[in-house]
Each structure stands twice: as C-alpha cells, then as structure tokens.
Design a protein around this motif. Sequence first.
Motif, short mmCIF file in Angstrom:
data_model
loop_
_atom_site.label_atom_id
_atom_site.label_comp_id
_atom_site.label_asym_id
_atom_site.label_seq_id
_atom_site.Cartn_x
_atom_site.Cartn_y
_atom_site.Cartn_z
N ARG A 82 3.48 -6.04 -5.81
CA ARG A 82 3.58 -7.15 -4.85
C ARG A 82 2.24 -7.44 -4.20
O ARG A 82 1.49 -6.52 -3.90
N MET A 83 1.97 -8.71 -4.00
CA MET A 83 0.79 -9.10 -3.22
C MET A 83 1.01 -8.65 -1.78
O MET A 83 2.13 -8.70 -1.28
N ILE A 84 -0.04 -8.24 -1.12
CA ILE A 84 0.04 -7.85 0.29
C ILE A 84 -0.20 -9.10 1.13
O ILE A 84 -1.11 -9.87 0.86
N PRO A 85 0.63 -9.30 2.16
CA PRO A 85 0.45 -10.48 3.02
C PRO A 85 -0.94 -10.52 3.66
O PRO A 85 -1.55 -9.46 3.88
N LYS A 86 -1.41 -11.69 3.95
CA LYS A 86 -2.75 -11.87 4.54
C LYS A 86 -2.80 -11.46 6.00
O LYS A 86 -3.86 -11.22 6.54
N GLU A 87 -1.64 -11.37 6.66
CA GLU A 87 -1.62 -11.00 8.08
C GLU A 87 -1.54 -9.48 8.24
O GLU A 87 -1.36 -8.74 7.27
N ARG A 88 -1.68 -9.05 9.49
CA ARG A 88 -1.56 -7.62 9.79
C ARG A 88 -0.21 -7.11 9.26
O ARG A 88 0.78 -7.82 9.32
N HIS A 89 -0.22 -5.90 8.76
CA HIS A 89 0.99 -5.36 8.14
C HIS A 89 1.00 -3.84 8.27
O HIS A 89 -0.02 -3.22 8.57
N GLY A 90 2.15 -3.27 8.02
CA GLY A 90 2.31 -1.82 8.01
C GLY A 90 3.13 -1.41 6.80
O GLY A 90 3.71 -2.24 6.10
N LEU A 91 3.17 -0.11 6.54
CA LEU A 91 3.90 0.43 5.40
C LEU A 91 4.63 1.68 5.83
O LEU A 91 4.03 2.56 6.46
N THR A 92 5.91 1.78 5.49
CA THR A 92 6.72 2.96 5.81
C THR A 92 7.42 3.44 4.56
O THR A 92 7.97 2.63 3.81
N ALA A 93 7.40 4.75 4.34
CA ALA A 93 8.12 5.33 3.20
C ALA A 93 9.59 5.48 3.56
O ALA A 93 9.92 6.15 4.54
N VAL A 94 10.45 4.86 2.79
CA VAL A 94 11.89 5.00 2.97
C VAL A 94 12.31 6.39 2.50
O VAL A 94 13.11 7.07 3.12
N ASN A 95 11.73 6.81 1.36
CA ASN A 95 11.86 8.18 0.90
C ASN A 95 10.48 8.60 0.37
O ASN A 95 9.55 7.80 0.40
N ASP A 96 10.32 9.84 -0.04
CA ASP A 96 9.01 10.28 -0.53
C ASP A 96 8.51 9.30 -1.58
O ASP A 96 9.24 8.99 -2.54
N SER A 97 7.30 8.79 -1.38
CA SER A 97 6.81 7.68 -2.20
C SER A 97 5.32 7.81 -2.48
O SER A 97 4.57 8.41 -1.72
N VAL A 98 4.92 7.18 -3.59
CA VAL A 98 3.51 7.06 -3.93
C VAL A 98 3.25 5.61 -4.33
O VAL A 98 4.02 5.02 -5.09
N VAL A 99 2.17 5.04 -3.79
CA VAL A 99 1.81 3.66 -4.10
C VAL A 99 0.36 3.60 -4.59
O VAL A 99 -0.45 4.50 -4.30
N LEU A 100 0.06 2.55 -5.31
CA LEU A 100 -1.31 2.26 -5.72
C LEU A 100 -1.72 0.98 -5.00
O LEU A 100 -1.14 -0.09 -5.25
N LEU A 101 -2.67 1.10 -4.10
CA LEU A 101 -3.20 -0.04 -3.35
C LEU A 101 -4.44 -0.55 -4.07
O LEU A 101 -5.37 0.22 -4.32
N THR A 102 -4.43 -1.82 -4.42
CA THR A 102 -5.60 -2.46 -5.03
C THR A 102 -6.09 -3.48 -4.01
O THR A 102 -5.33 -4.34 -3.57
N ALA A 103 -7.37 -3.37 -3.63
CA ALA A 103 -7.92 -4.27 -2.61
C ALA A 103 -9.28 -4.78 -3.06
O ALA A 103 -10.06 -4.06 -3.68
N VAL A 104 -9.54 -6.02 -2.70
CA VAL A 104 -10.86 -6.64 -2.90
C VAL A 104 -11.39 -6.96 -1.52
O VAL A 104 -10.75 -7.67 -0.76
N ASN A 105 -12.52 -6.37 -1.18
CA ASN A 105 -13.15 -6.60 0.12
C ASN A 105 -14.43 -7.38 -0.05
O ASN A 105 -15.12 -7.25 -1.06
N ASP A 106 -14.75 -8.19 0.94
CA ASP A 106 -15.99 -8.98 0.89
C ASP A 106 -17.18 -8.07 0.95
O ASP A 106 -17.23 -7.11 1.59
#
Length: 106
Positions: A82-106
């Motif tokens: 999923r694309m991450i929203p452009k606004e401030r956001h948070g992330l919570t694990a519903v159960n034990d989880s692993v994610v891959l965050l891909t980010a492009v920074n200026d």
Amino acid sequence: MNLDLPALADEHLAAARTDPHGRSARLVLHDGVLRQTVIALTAGTSLDEHNAPPAASLQVLSGRVRLTTHGWEDELAAGVLRMIPKERHGLTAVNDSVVLLTAVND
C-alpha cells in the motif's frame, strides 16, 4: 546485493519479541534517495504518528498492521502492498508483524 527477506523478517521478529519496546528495524537498502527498511513489531506495539516522506509504500511481510491518520485507518494483512498517505500517520501491529517500508526522500 541479494537479501533473503523471509529470513530477515524472522530474525527481526525474534529480536522484537525480546526487545523491551517490542520492535526491531534495519535499513536493508540505501541507494541515493531510496531507502528500504524491515520493521518488526510485536502485537500492540505502535510507531507513533510521524511525518510522511515525499513518496513511500508499505508491504506487510507477515502479520497484520493498522495504518492510521487523523480520522482514518486501514488494516493491512500479510501480502498487502500500500502507498503511505502523504499526511502524518502511525502504524500499530494488530498481531506480531513484519513490514517492508520503501521510502524516497528528497
């Protein structure tokens, strides 16, 4: 460089389970403005609300997470990208989880 994502996910989830804050992360790819980070969170652990990079996506490698912004949330299961929203956001694990965050920074 080749990475074994399932093995890396397992390694960081094991580390998160023994971490007092319930999380473990590692920057696995950094090429100019592109960054990819594996983040493991135990059930109920959150990444507090933070600013979004100019462009980012979140892929759930295992478990289930809740992506939130002010007044909105989306629950994502393993396999979802999923694309991450452009606004401030948070992330919570519903159960034990692993994610891959891909980010492009200026």
